[in-house]
Design an enzyme around this catalytic site. Structure first.
Site, PDB file in Angstrom:
ATOM      1  N   VAL A  28       0.843  -1.200   0.000  1.00 48.24           N
ATOM      2  CA  VAL A  28       0.000   0.000   0.000  1.00 48.24           C
ATOM      3  C   VAL A  28       0.878   1.251   0.000  1.00 48.24           C
ATOM      4  O   VAL A  28       0.603   2.226  -0.703  1.00 48.24           O
ATOM      5  CB  VAL A  28      -0.971  -0.002   1.210  1.00 48.24           C
ATOM      6  CG1 VAL A  28      -1.668   1.350   1.355  1.00 48.24           C
ATOM      7  CG2 VAL A  28      -2.008  -1.102   1.059  1.00 48.24           C
TER       8      VAL A  28
ATOM      9  N   ALA B  99     -10.077   9.850  -2.522  1.00 43.75           N
ATOM     10  CA  ALA B  99      -9.473   9.691  -1.198  1.00 43.75           C
ATOM     11  C   ALA B  99      -8.968   8.266  -0.984  1.00 43.75           C
ATOM     12  O   ALA B  99      -8.685   7.879   0.131  1.00 43.75           O
ATOM     13  CB  ALA B  99     -10.486  10.067  -0.132  1.00 43.75           C
ATOM     14  N   SER B 100      -8.843   7.488  -2.083  1.00 46.45           N
ATOM     15  CA  SER B 100      -8.446   6.090  -1.943  1.00 46.45           C
ATOM     16  C   SER B 100      -6.950   5.920  -1.690  1.00 46.45           C
ATOM     17  O   SER B 100      -6.144   6.705  -2.179  1.00 46.45           O
ATOM     18  CB  SER B 100      -8.819   5.339  -3.221  1.00 46.45           C
ATOM     19  OG  SER B 100      -8.127   4.123  -3.281  1.00 46.45           O
ATOM     20  N   CYS B 101      -6.601   4.906  -0.887  1.00 44.34           N
ATOM     21  CA  CYS B 101      -5.187   4.591  -0.646  1.00 44.34           C
ATOM     22  C   CYS B 101      -4.725   3.456  -1.554  1.00 44.34           C
ATOM     23  O   CYS B 101      -3.579   3.025  -1.485  1.00 44.34           O
ATOM     24  CB  CYS B 101      -4.951   4.194   0.806  1.00 44.34           C
ATOM     25  SG  CYS B 101      -5.049   5.583   1.923  1.00 44.34           S
ATOM     26  N   ILE B 102      -5.630   2.881  -2.334  1.00 39.90           N
ATOM     27  CA  ILE B 102      -5.236   1.706  -3.126  1.00 39.90           C
ATOM     28  C   ILE B 102      -5.264   1.989  -4.615  1.00 39.90           C
ATOM     29  O   ILE B 102      -5.893   2.809  -5.125  1.00 39.90           O
ATOM     30  CB  ILE B 102      -6.130   0.488  -2.839  1.00 39.90           C
ATOM     31  CG1 ILE B 102      -6.158   0.237  -1.330  1.00 39.90           C
ATOM     32  CG2 ILE B 102      -5.565  -0.760  -3.525  1.00 39.90           C
ATOM     33  CD1 ILE B 102      -7.281  -0.658  -0.889  1.00 39.90           C
TER      34      ILE B 102
END
Lengths: 160, 102
Positions: A28, B99-102
């Protein structure tokens, strides 16, 4: 190691563990760096090599023993099947937040331009062959090679 | 905040993302692309149209979703919008930064 204007230009991530939560943390962070326009490279060493082994990387587990955050008593965490059950539950939750499985994640990282290196010393120690590793791996390199790749301004190194 | 684009005041946030999609049109998209140093081709427009459709359907965007869209794969997405593709593409498309982390 940050110099210049303080901006992060590249993340050099060293993954030494194969518990699911650590592998995901590394992935991630690398993927997040790329989507912010930051370069990222991962050096897989020691147990971290499991994450790039074709036969193993689909079967990584979360640790139910020695992991107080699981809130499972150690004796119960050690019962056969507990790790598999906890992993199954965690994977279900991960799918809900659109977290890919390890093999798909490796493909995403590769397509996003993340460089992936296997540690030569650990690779030799575990008697691995190139064909044991997934195709996404760029090369098998020494720690010295990895440091050379870390040259430059705004490069940060992270050990997981 | 407001920013003058094509002679018109456009509502944007402090990072330059448009906050009122109804003000967006193709010309503004072209102008925002120029600011990001991206010459828009028909492929760029296909991707921009796709992410706008997803936005209208209120589907959260992520690199993984883009890769599975059938419109563009991740590699091409990075080559169309180098550096930070999702951030750049959404800015040009006039929609909020995902706003996604992936």
């Amino acid at each position: 190691m940050s110099t210049g204007n303080g901006e992060i230009n590249k993340m050099m991530i060293i993954l030494s563990k194969a518990t699911l939560e650590n592998v995901y943390a590394a992935f991630v962070l690398a993927n997040g760096a790329r989507s912010e326009g930051i370069e990222a490279e991962i050096f897989f060493t020691f147990f971290g090599l499991e994450a790039i082994q074709k036969k193993k990387n689909e079967k990584l587990h979360v640790a139910t023993v020695g992991n107080p955050a699981m809130h499972i008593p150690t004796m119960i965490g050690g019962i056969p099947g507990m790790e598999a059950a906890a992993t199954y539950m965690m994977k279900k939750e991960m799918e809900k937040i659109d977290m890919p499985e390890i093999p798909e994640f490796l493909d995403i990282l590769k397509c996003s331009g993340v460089k992936m290196w296997a540690c030569k010393l650990a690779f030799d120690m575990f008697h691995l062959k190139r064909e044991d590793l997934v195709d996404e791996v760029d090369d098998i390199i020494t720690v010295g090679d990895f440091y050379t790749k870390a040259k430059g301004e705004g490069v940060h190194m992270l050990f997981i | 905040m407001e920013k003058i684009i094509m002679g018109k005041p456009i509502e944007v946030n402090e990072e330059g993302y448009m906050t009122n999609f109804s003000q967006w049109n193709k010309e503004i998209g072209e102008e925002l692309a120029k600011e990001a140093h991206i010459p828009l081709s028909s492929r760029h427009w296909q991707v921009i149209n796709y992410i706008q459709d997803e936005y209208k359907k209120e589907v959260p965007l992520s690199i993984r979703k883009i890769g599975k869209s059938g419109v563009v794969d991740i590699k091409e997405f990075y080559s169309l919008f180098p550096n930070a593709p999702l951030k750049t593409a959404t800015k040009i498309a006039g929609i909020p930064k995902p706003a996604s982390c992936i």
